[in-house]
Write a protein that holds these residues in place. Structure first.
Motif, short mmCIF file in Angstrom:
data_model
loop_
_atom_site.label_atom_id
_atom_site.label_comp_id
_atom_site.label_asym_id
_atom_site.label_seq_id
_atom_site.Cartn_x
_atom_site.Cartn_y
_atom_site.Cartn_z
N ASP A 27 0.80 -1.22 0.00
CA ASP A 27 0.00 0.00 0.00
C ASP A 27 0.83 1.27 0.00
OD1 ASP A 27 -2.40 -1.31 -0.14
OD2 ASP A 27 -2.66 -1.39 2.05
N VAL A 31 0.22 4.15 -2.74
CA VAL A 31 -0.22 5.48 -2.33
C VAL A 31 0.76 6.55 -2.82
CG1 VAL A 31 -0.57 6.97 -0.32
CG2 VAL A 31 -1.55 4.67 -0.36
N GLU A 34 0.31 7.13 -6.52
CA GLU A 34 -0.89 7.93 -6.79
C GLU A 34 -0.63 9.41 -6.52
OE1 GLU A 34 -3.94 6.13 -4.45
OE2 GLU A 34 -4.14 4.41 -5.79
#
Length: 112
Positions: A27, A31, A34
């Motif tokens: 993750d 993240v 992004e």
């Protein structure tokens, strides 16, 4: 204005596709990627606005050159972050591969 909006939407949609294809990635890497995509979209939108404003000036080529220099300078830290994330992802994938291989190894090799 429409081009800026389209550029931002295209960058964000590309990031969504990238995030969907990297489901197995941790993750924290997903993240950060992004965030980089969003920042890159904002930089490109700003560049589009600057380039559009250049066409209203007398020295168009010099203004466009300055806008490109500004864009490259803004994108370089994002590129460096992206390269670091690539290294982290490769390390993570190597660790995962090694764990899978260790799980497949027979524990007791002395018995035939």
């Amino acid at each position: 204005m429409k081009r800026c909006l389209l550029a931002v939407l295209a960058a964000l949609s590309t990031g969504g596709l990238c995030a969907q294809s990297l489901v197995a990635v941790p993750d924290f890497i997903r993240v950060q990627r992004e965030e980089i995509v969003q920042q890159r979209g904002l930089i490109m939108a700003t560049y589009q606005e600057d380039a559009k404003a250049c066409w209203q000036k007398f020295a168009v080529n010099a203004c466009l050159s300055d806008a490109r220099k500004k864009r490259r300078a803004s994108l370089e830290p994002l590129r460096q972050q992206d390269l670091l994330l690539n290294v982290q992802e490769r390390q993570w994938r190597t660790e995962q591969r090694n764990l899978r291989l260790e799980g497949k190894q027979p524990e007791n090799r002395s018995t035939p």
